[in-house]
Scaffold this motif. Structure first.
Motif, PDB file in Angstrom:
ATOM      1  N   LEU A 103       1.037  -1.217  -0.189  1.00  0.00           N
ATOM      2  CA  LEU A 103       0.041  -0.030   0.152  1.00  0.00           C
ATOM      3  C   LEU A 103       0.815   1.500   0.097  1.00  0.00           C
ATOM      4  O   LEU A 103       1.721   1.155   0.457  1.00  0.00           O
ATOM      5  N   ASP A 104       0.834   1.966  -0.606  1.00  0.00           N
ATOM      6  CA  ASP A 104       1.033   3.476  -0.032  1.00  0.00           C
ATOM      7  C   ASP A 104       0.116   4.481   0.370  1.00  0.00           C
ATOM      8  O   ASP A 104      -1.126   4.280  -0.077  1.00  0.00           O
ATOM      9  N   PHE A 105       0.329   4.593   1.424  1.00  0.00           N
ATOM     10  CA  PHE A 105      -0.610   5.133   2.543  1.00  0.00           C
ATOM     11  C   PHE A 105       0.329   6.500   2.859  1.00  0.00           C
ATOM     12  O   PHE A 105       0.743   6.712   3.139  1.00  0.00           O
ATOM     13  N   ASP A 106      -0.448   7.227   4.662  1.00  0.00           N
ATOM     14  CA  ASP A 106      -0.509   8.207   5.602  1.00  0.00           C
ATOM     15  C   ASP A 106       0.093   7.448   6.250  1.00  0.00           C
ATOM     16  O   ASP A 106      -1.014   6.847   6.817  1.00  0.00           O
ATOM     17  N   ASP A 107       0.726   8.214   6.918  1.00  0.00           N
ATOM     18  CA  ASP A 107       1.635   7.394   8.014  1.00  0.00           C
ATOM     19  C   ASP A 107       0.724   7.917   9.607  1.00  0.00           C
ATOM     20  O   ASP A 107       0.401   7.406  10.312  1.00  0.00           O
ATOM     21  N   VAL A 108      -0.226   8.804   8.999  1.00  0.00           N
ATOM     22  CA  VAL A 108      -0.995   8.488  10.507  1.00  0.00           C
ATOM     23  C   VAL A 108      -2.526   7.751  10.653  1.00  0.00           C
ATOM     24  O   VAL A 108      -2.111   8.065  12.250  1.00  0.00           O
ATOM     25  N   ASP A 109      -2.680   7.185   9.610  1.00  0.00           N
ATOM     26  CA  ASP A 109      -3.088   6.078  10.134  1.00  0.00           C
ATOM     27  C   ASP A 109      -2.604   4.817  11.261  1.00  0.00           C
ATOM     28  O   ASP A 109      -3.266   4.227  12.162  1.00  0.00           O
ATOM     29  N   LEU A 110      -0.712   4.792  10.953  1.00  0.00           N
ATOM     30  CA  LEU A 110      -0.697   4.472  12.667  1.00  0.00           C
ATOM     31  C   LEU A 110      -0.464   4.078  13.322  1.00  0.00           C
ATOM     32  O   LEU A 110      -0.833   3.228  14.444  1.00  0.00           O
ATOM     33  N   ASP A 111      -0.967   5.709  13.786  1.00  0.00           N
ATOM     34  CA  ASP A 111      -1.238   5.455  15.582  1.00  0.00           C
ATOM     35  C   ASP A 111      -2.386   4.767  16.060  1.00  0.00           C
ATOM     36  O   ASP A 111      -3.078   4.918  17.098  1.00  0.00           O
ATOM     37  N   GLU A 112      -3.354   4.319  14.945  1.00  0.00           N
ATOM     38  CA  GLU A 112      -4.432   3.983  15.731  1.00  0.00           C
ATOM     39  C   GLU A 112      -4.128   2.262  15.389  1.00  0.00           C
ATOM     40  O   GLU A 112      -4.835   1.100  15.510  1.00  0.00           O
ATOM     41  N   LEU A 113      -3.089   1.538  15.086  1.00  0.00           N
ATOM     42  CA  LEU A 113      -2.235   0.518  15.289  1.00  0.00           C
ATOM     43  C   LEU A 113      -1.970  -0.532  16.716  1.00  0.00           C
ATOM     44  O   LEU A 113      -1.599   0.693  17.343  1.00  0.00           O
ATOM     45  N   LEU A 114      -2.014  -1.326  16.820  1.00  0.00           N
ATOM     46  CA  LEU A 114      -0.615  -2.095  17.912  1.00  0.00           C
ATOM     47  C   LEU A 114       0.176  -1.903  17.250  1.00  0.00           C
ATOM     48  O   LEU A 114       0.549  -2.199  16.522  1.00  0.00           O
ATOM     49  N   ASP A 115       1.017  -1.975  18.400  1.00  0.00           N
ATOM     50  CA  ASP A 115       3.034  -1.977  18.110  1.00  0.00           C
ATOM     51  C   ASP A 115       2.988  -3.514  18.418  1.00  0.00           C
ATOM     52  O   ASP A 115       1.899  -4.113  18.838  1.00  0.00           O
ATOM     53  N   ALA A 116       3.923  -3.743  18.048  1.00  0.00           N
ATOM     54  CA  ALA A 116       4.294  -5.128  18.635  1.00  0.00           C
ATOM     55  C   ALA A 116       3.969  -6.258  20.461  1.00  0.00           C
ATOM     56  O   ALA A 116       3.179  -6.848  20.271  1.00  0.00           O
ATOM     57  N   ASP A 117       3.711  -5.186  21.227  1.00  0.00           N
ATOM     58  CA  ASP A 117       3.765  -5.528  22.111  1.00  0.00           C
ATOM     59  C   ASP A 117       2.217  -5.877  23.024  1.00  0.00           C
ATOM     60  O   ASP A 117       2.426  -6.340  23.448  1.00  0.00           O
TER      61      ASP A 117
END
Length: 124
Positions: A103-117
């Protein structure tokens, strides 16, 4: 059982992952283990626009058919054509050769995801 959860990826509660460096999206080692032997993968077309949390494909295994969801909004820039003839790559290497789409995406959406921990805690 302990599952691999790479630190450099972001995750959805529904077990999809995205690599913020490459834009590759796939399903986690935990998800492929739950599904069993993958026999078919249905993916979107290059150029499709996806919305975060939107269903974009299907993974079919000997045990179940499971929808796949977009971890972020963006445009599909590549699909893993190798999965057409070798869907088992999802089982063999879920974080490598078994990636699904790019995907070509905007990083802003990453804030809503889970990190590895956070994801590791969810599947523990």
């Amino acid at each position: 059982m302990s599952f691999e959860v790479p630190d450099d990826l972001y995750y959805l509660e529904s077990h999809e992952w995205i690599d913020p460096e490459t834009g590759h999206v796939g399903i986690s080692e935990f998800a492929q283990d739950e599904l069993g032997d993958v026999v078919f993968v249905e993916l979107p077309a290059v150029g499709d626009d996806l919305q975060q949390d939107e269903e974009f494909g299907v993974v079919e295994s000997i045990k179940a058919v499971s929808d796949i969801y977009a971890p972020v909004s963006g445009e599909v820039t590549a699909v893993n054509d190798a999965l057409e003839d070798q869907p088992e790559l999802v089982n063999d290497d879920p974080f490598g050769d078994g990636w699904l789409i790019e995907l070509d995406f905007d990083d802003v959406d990453l804030d809503e995801l889970l990190d590895a921990d956070e994801y590791a805690d969810q599947i523990a």
